[in-house]
Design an enzyme around this catalytic site. Structure first.
Site, PDB file in Angstrom:
ATOM      1  N   HIS A  53      36.231  45.013   9.349  1.00 56.91           N
ATOM      2  CA  HIS A  53      36.390  46.011  10.406  1.00 56.91           C
ATOM      3  C   HIS A  53      35.841  45.437  11.719  1.00 56.91           C
ATOM      4  CE1 HIS A  53      32.124  46.791   9.980  1.00 56.91           C
ATOM      5  NE2 HIS A  53      32.279  47.136   8.715  1.00 56.91           N
ATOM      6  N   HIS A  92      32.565  43.491  11.906  1.00 57.38           N
ATOM      7  CA  HIS A  92      32.607  42.097  11.453  1.00 57.38           C
ATOM      8  C   HIS A  92      33.150  41.202  12.557  1.00 57.38           C
ATOM      9  CE1 HIS A  92      33.004  44.304   7.465  1.00 57.38           C
ATOM     10  NE2 HIS A  92      31.851  43.648   7.370  1.00 57.38           N
ATOM     11  N   CYS A  96      20.656  55.647  -4.753  1.00 56.59           N
ATOM     12  CA  CYS A  96      21.972  55.989  -4.188  1.00 56.59           C
ATOM     13  C   CYS A  96      22.956  54.909  -4.589  1.00 56.59           C
ATOM     14  CB  CYS A  96      21.922  56.129  -2.665  1.00 56.59           C
ATOM     15  SG  CYS A  96      23.584  56.374  -1.973  1.00 56.59           S
ATOM     16  N   CYS A 119      24.610  53.226  -1.460  1.00 57.72           N
ATOM     17  CA  CYS A 119      23.778  52.252  -0.752  1.00 57.72           C
ATOM     18  C   CYS A 119      23.321  51.128  -1.684  1.00 57.72           C
ATOM     19  CB  CYS A 119      22.534  52.911  -0.177  1.00 57.72           C
ATOM     20  SG  CYS A 119      22.864  54.148   1.072  1.00 57.72           S
ATOM     21  N   CYS A 163      21.217  61.375   0.274  1.00 62.71           N
ATOM     22  CA  CYS A 163      21.225  60.122   1.026  1.00 62.71           C
ATOM     23  C   CYS A 163      21.760  60.424   2.421  1.00 62.71           C
ATOM     24  CB  CYS A 163      22.119  59.096   0.344  1.00 62.71           C
ATOM     25  SG  CYS A 163      22.602  57.765   1.444  1.00 62.71           S
ATOM     26  N   HIS A 172      25.324  58.728   2.770  1.00 64.89           N
ATOM     27  CA  HIS A 172      26.433  59.146   1.914  1.00 64.89           C
ATOM     28  C   HIS A 172      26.494  60.649   1.672  1.00 64.89           C
ATOM     29  CE1 HIS A 172      26.138  54.809   1.112  1.00 64.89           C
ATOM     30  NE2 HIS A 172      27.441  54.906   1.062  1.00 64.89           N
ATOM     31  N   LYS A 207      30.406  56.984  15.938  1.00 67.40           N
ATOM     32  CA  LYS A 207      30.520  55.978  14.894  1.00 67.40           C
ATOM     33  C   LYS A 207      31.965  55.995  14.378  1.00 67.40           C
ATOM     34  CE  LYS A 207      28.530  55.117  10.390  1.00 67.40           C
ATOM     35  NZ  LYS A 207      28.021  54.105   9.817  1.00 67.40           N
ATOM     36  N   LYS A 217      36.855  57.097   9.148  1.00 67.42           N
ATOM     37  CA  LYS A 217      38.209  57.549   8.802  1.00 67.42           C
ATOM     38  C   LYS A 217      38.352  59.040   9.057  1.00 67.42           C
ATOM     39  CE  LYS A 217      39.764  54.081   5.532  1.00 67.42           C
ATOM     40  NZ  LYS A 217      39.019  53.554   4.399  1.00 67.42           N
TER      41      LYS A 217
HETATM   42 ZN    ZN Z   1      23.695  56.133   0.280  1.00 69.63          ZN
END
Ligand code: ZN
Length: 508
Positions: free
Chosen positions: A18, A21, A127, A130, A145, A148, A298, A301
């Site tokens: 993405h 990177h 998690c 993670c 988390c 997530h 951020k 999707k």
């Molecule tokens: Zn997480």
């Protein structure tokens, strides 16, 4: 000449690349190219982090062989690098059992021999997303988390632990005195305040029956390595730790890690502690970059605001994206916000009307009056121009040595402004009846353009190659992009003959 290992972090291969990177590859590549052009011997390392349950489960979910999925993702990363004119000296994969595994296992054995690895039962909130145990204080108000938004599972395992806490004092020392220099300063301070809270030992392995996709722990077939000793050792295997001693000795220790802000602790704390434990020299510099956000948010999707690097490259070209990463944000390590309008305006102002225009303007006029070229006999460079160019080299070099790409690029903008101002003042198109003066003005402009071409090469390599054709230089020394502030094209005893080339940047 310095030997310098410049390494990106190795992206996790549970998906394709993405924008973040692309950002990291670009920053590292600019610094690598700058170093090569300055005469250093650079080893530019990238690679892939390929173990862990997230990858294992993802392949299952896609009903693919794990390695097959990994190969596909690795190919996408290599394609992105190539499309950005990035050719690393090596691409190390953590699934490489010949080159990488022996290094990870050798380091493990050294840590163990040092008495820094021990086994203990552990229970905590884990998690899956993670892939970390989370202390309760890191969970959000609902006990989820924070990344997530899912309840972590309570897990009990017996794992090998690394005695990270033992290195707390040494880490504080080498980070605060810049033995390991963390850039920017605010990231260094963040790490130091984290260290001041005190360090806990970290789990270094997982049980192999729960997590079958990893590097076996030497001497304990019930366990595989957790990410730290598995992935962070890529900086050692990537330069031949276990298979090419000479190469390893040449490039070790690491000159620069280019990493994202989300993994700064892993590098600055865990990896440096591992190196301290095995009595190896720690890394010299850690450059921590921010993220690319999209319209102030951020990228995600669900928000529908994901910007795909390939899409930008297809419309504007790789160098436009490299330019955006260089100048599109604030200071070193800050996030960069992508907006379609902002990107578009930056492209038109900086590249089409700035760099592209001065190259076109200078070469067109020169070719008009000197289609066969001219010698430089008795030409004297304008002293103010010489002074500004010399100053630009100083700004450029000083900034790039501390990884401040944005300020480094201002040296190029200064030269573009200089040429434009000189054009407007001297109006070369009005003095064609004074051939001596005309030649003088045009040669001054050629000299400025030549230095713009040299300085822009690490940032915009494709553009620099196209620009270089303007000078139609045949001598290989003159035709290189070597950074030498004492070199002047108009004093090189060569005929100056320019050719016009297609516009460097099309207006969009
Ligand atoms: Zn997480």
């Amino acid at each position: 000449m310095q030997h310098r290992l410049i390494a990106t972090s190795i992206p996790y291969m549970n998906a394709g690349p993405h924008m973040g990177h692309a950002m990291e590859f670009i920053i590292a590549d600019i610094i690598a190219r700058y170093n090569r052009a300055s005469g250093n011997d650079v080893f530019f390392l990238t690679g892939a982090d390929e173990h862990g349950s997230k990858i294992y489960n993802k392949a299952k979910e896609l009903e693919k062989g794990t390695l097959q999925m990994l190969d596909e993702h690795v190919t996408l990363f290599k394609e992105l690098e190539a499309s950005l004119s990035i050719i690393p000296d090596d691409f190390i994969r953590t699934t490489d059992q010949v080159r990488h595994w022996p290094t990870a296992q050798a380091i493990w054995q050294k840590l163990a021999a040092k008495g820094d690895i021990y086994k203990k039962k552990y229970s905590g909130f884990y998690c899956e997303g993670c892939e970390v145990f989370m202390p309760e204080k890191d969970l959000d108000a609902e006990g989820n988390c924070p990344i997530h938004h899912k309840k972590p599972t309570l897990l009990e395992e017996e794992n090998h632990f690394f005695q990270l806490s033992k290195y707390e004092y040494q880490l504080k020392k080498i980070i605060s005195d810049d033995t390991v220099k963390i850039v920017p300063e605010f990231r260094k301070n963040e790490i130091l305040s984290f260290l001041n809270e005190g360090l806990n030992d970290v789990s270094f392995s997982r049980s192999a029956d729960k997590m079958p996709w990893g590097i076996p722990v030497p001497g304990d077939e019930t366990q595989v390595m957790y990410v730290w000793c598995d992935a962070l050792t890529n900086y050692l295997s990537g330069i031949g730790y276990s298979f090419d001693q000479e190469k390893f000795n040449t490039y070790y220790p690491t000159y620069l890690h280019v990493i994202g802000k989300d993994i700064s602790r892993f590098h600055a704390i865990i990896y440096m502690a591992m190196l301290l434990s095995v009595d190896m020299e720690t890394s010299k510099n850690i450059l921590v970059h921010g993220f690319v956000t999209s319209e102030g948010e951020k990228m995600s999707k669900s928000l529908g605001n994901v910007v795909v690097p390939e899409d930008v490259i297809n419309i504007y070209g790789a160098d436009a994206l490299r330019y955006f990463i260089t100048v599109g944000g604030g200071g070193v390590g800050e996030d960069i916000d992508y907006t379609q309008t902002g990107f578009h305006n930056l492209y038109n102002s900086g590249l089409v009307n700035g760099l592209g225009n001065i190259a076109n303007r200078t070469s067109t006029l020169f070719c008009k009056y000197y289609p066969e070229g001219t010698d430089t006999n008795s030409f004297v460079l304008d002293s103010e121009i010489e002074w500004v160019i010399s100053g630009a080299y100083k700004t450029y070099t000083t900034s790039l040595e501390v990884f401040d790409l944005r300020t480094g690029y201002t040296a190029i903008s200064t030269l573009i402004d200089l040429a434009n101002k000189y054009f407007d003042e001297e109006k070369p198109w009005t003095i064609k009846d004074d051939p001596e003066k005309l030649r003088n003005v045009l040669l001054n402009l050629v000299e400025i353009l030549y230095h713009i071409n040299i300085l822009v090469a690490p940032f915009l390599p494709q553009t620099a190659e196209k620009m270089r054709e303007i000078f139609s230089l045949t001598d290989s020394k003159l035709a290189s992009f070597f950074i030498d502030p004492s070199f002047w094209l108009t004093q090189a005893n060569t005929t100056i003959k320019l050719v016009t080339v297609p516009l460097l940047f099309e207006k969009k």
